[in-house]
Scaffold this active site. Structure first.
Site, mmCIF file in Angstrom:
data_model
loop_
_atom_site.group_PDB
_atom_site.id
_atom_site.type_symbol
_atom_site.label_atom_id
_atom_site.label_comp_id
_atom_site.label_asym_id
_atom_site.label_seq_id
_atom_site.Cartn_x
_atom_site.Cartn_y
_atom_site.Cartn_z
ATOM 1 N N HIS A 69 16.122 46.198 -0.233
ATOM 2 C CA HIS A 69 15.702 46.730 -1.242
ATOM 3 C C HIS A 69 15.437 48.226 -1.293
ATOM 4 O O HIS A 69 14.886 48.678 -0.372
ATOM 5 C CB HIS A 69 13.947 46.431 -1.618
ATOM 6 N N TYR A 132 2.863 49.660 5.095
ATOM 7 C CA TYR A 132 3.921 50.808 4.487
ATOM 8 C C TYR A 132 3.120 51.509 3.414
ATOM 9 O O TYR A 132 2.431 50.991 2.552
ATOM 10 C CB TYR A 132 5.243 50.345 4.003
#
Length: 467
Positions: A69, A132
């Protein structure tokens, strides 16, 4: 477990993709690490990317594989528990398209992934979790770019073969590299792209995006907040209310403050929220003109509403962490301007009376546009910079006589007058008597302003060719 005593940030073969070796401090109780430490990490070369959201991905089974992605934001990925194999593919347009980097990540290793670089992770231990940080809020309308994790061209060496991995149906449907549309590079956006400076910026920065007021009203808070800033690398505000005399009326005062002060405040907020540099254009009218050779650190003292609104706009623009406020004077360029008017009067046989007690330097729009491009490329320290053409300071009367001379007309046809005499009997805002700038600060960045007399001769010659 110990990751050593020192933080280290190291580059990879994909530009902007950075690996962080993190110190992990362990004892009999477990371990501790600084997962995000802005001061230390930026000192080691990590971009100050301004994270605004943290996400955690928990993966129960070994071989859980997510990606590839490419998101429209930057992110810092680190492991909280377990280990993962990471693969990154450059999906940005350019010569690096398709380049691959792999790395094993654990608590002692993290990675900074820039916008447009595809990322994928395969768990190597059960109950693996990685976190993240991203510098933009997730939105359902934001488009991602995807790549099949098993693409033959990229040939990612997965430790666990993909046919044995745990993958989502969506990931199984991602395109091969040959079918991926590269992520376009972010470009500066110029607001006020249909104005005098905007038209000059189109020539100086053809790669930029240009928005007129009909495209984005910078005074509309909802519109500014809703704009997709992720496509842009910088904001250039070339919008302005410039009717100096009209600003003294009730309606003009409101318009001047809305465009020249409120608009920059909204753009500074957008720049701050999205980590974008902001270039704002201001004016010599922030000074009262009681002295010349204005330096950037001279206190502002605007005489009229226009100058007051622009001074307020400077304070607002300074709210962007990375900003360059370019003060300019006596702007000349496409459309109706003083030089064009004098050239037409010379051709028509009209003998003008011109103010002789206002002194400054011309700034050609192309020269100001060149300065905008310069600061975006060089990125000097944030702050205010004075920008005009170079050469000796002159009065409007001097400029008018020179235009007549360049046009082949007798300069003696131009007569001098004072500001007070010229304004008698008509509504006129106060104007600074001295508008000439000290240009040392912009010169120190490597920008060399062109001489105004040289550029004036070229400009008048072009006007003659267009006549």
């Amino acid at each position: 477990m110990s990751g050593g005593n020192g933080l280290r940030v190291r580059p990879t073969s994909i530009p902007g993709l950075l690996v962080l070796d993190l110190p992990v401090h362990a004892d009999g109780r477990g371990w501790f690490k600084e997962n995000w430490q802005r001061e230390k990490m930026t000192a080691q070369g990590l971009p100050d990317f301004g994270p605004v959201q943290q996400n955690v991905s928990f993966n129960d089974a070994v071989g859980t594989t997510r990606g590839v992605h490419a998101e429209p934001w930057d992110k810092l990925v680190s492991v909280a528990t377990g280990r993962v194999f990471g693969a990154w593919v450059d999906l940005r347009e350019g010569p690096g398209f398709g380049a691959v980097v792999t790395e094993e990540l654990g608590p002692d290793r993290a990675v900074f992934v820039p916008r447009g670089v595809g990322n994928a992770y395969q768990t190597l231990e059960p109950a693996t979790a990685y976190a993240y940080l991203v510098n933009a809020h997730w939105r359902p309308d934001v488009a991602y770019t995807f790549l099949d994790a098993g693409d033959a061209r990229t040939a990612i060496p997965w430790p666990i073969p993909l046919e044995q991995a745990v993958r989502s149906e969506r990931d199984l449907a991602h395109p091969r590299l040959d079918d991926v549309v590269p992520v376009p590079a972010r470009t500066p956006v110029v607001l006020g792209g249909d104005g005098r400076l905007g038209r000059a910026l189109r020539r100086a920065m053809p790669e930029a995006a240009f928005l007129a007021r009909g495209d984005l009203d910078v005074t509309d808070a909802a519109a500014v907040a809703a704009h997709d800033w992720s496509r842009h690398s910088a904001i250039v505000n070339a919008t302005a209310y410039t009717d100096v005399d009209g600003a003294e009326s009730a309606a003009g005062r409101e318009a001047a403050w809305r465009v020249n002060a409120s608009g920059p405040a909204l753009l500074a907020a957008a720049a701050r929220a999205h980590g974008l540099p902001l270039v704002a254009v201001s004016t010599d009218y922030v000074f009262d003109g009681s002295r010349g050779d204005h330096r950037e650190d001279e206190p502002v003292a605007p005489l009229g509403v226009y100058g007051q609104s622009k001074a307020a706009g400077e304070l607002a623009a300074a709210g962007a962490p990375e900003h360059w406020i370019l003060r300019t004077s006596w702007l000349v360029g496409e459309g109706r301007d003083f030089v064009r008017t004098m050239r037409e009067l010379a051709a028509r046989g009209v003998d003008p009376v011109v103010v002789a007690d206002q002194v400054g330097r011309l700034t050609f729009a192309d020269e100001l546009a060149r300065a905008v491009r310069h600061v975006l490329e060089v990125r000097p320290p944030a702050g205010v910079y004075h920008v005009s053409n170079g050469g000796a300071a002159r009065s409007w009367f001097d400029v008018a006589r020179r235009v007549f001379e360049l046009a082949g007309a007798d300069p003696e046809r131009v007569s001098p007058t004072s500001t007070a005499e010229y304004a008698a009997g008509r509504p006129a805002a106060p104007r600074p008597a001295r508008s000439d700038f000290d240009l040392a600060k912009i010169r120190a960045t490597g920008f060399a302003p062109r001489d105004q007399d040289e550029q004036l001769a070229e400009y008048v010659a072009r006007l003659g060719d267009d006549a």
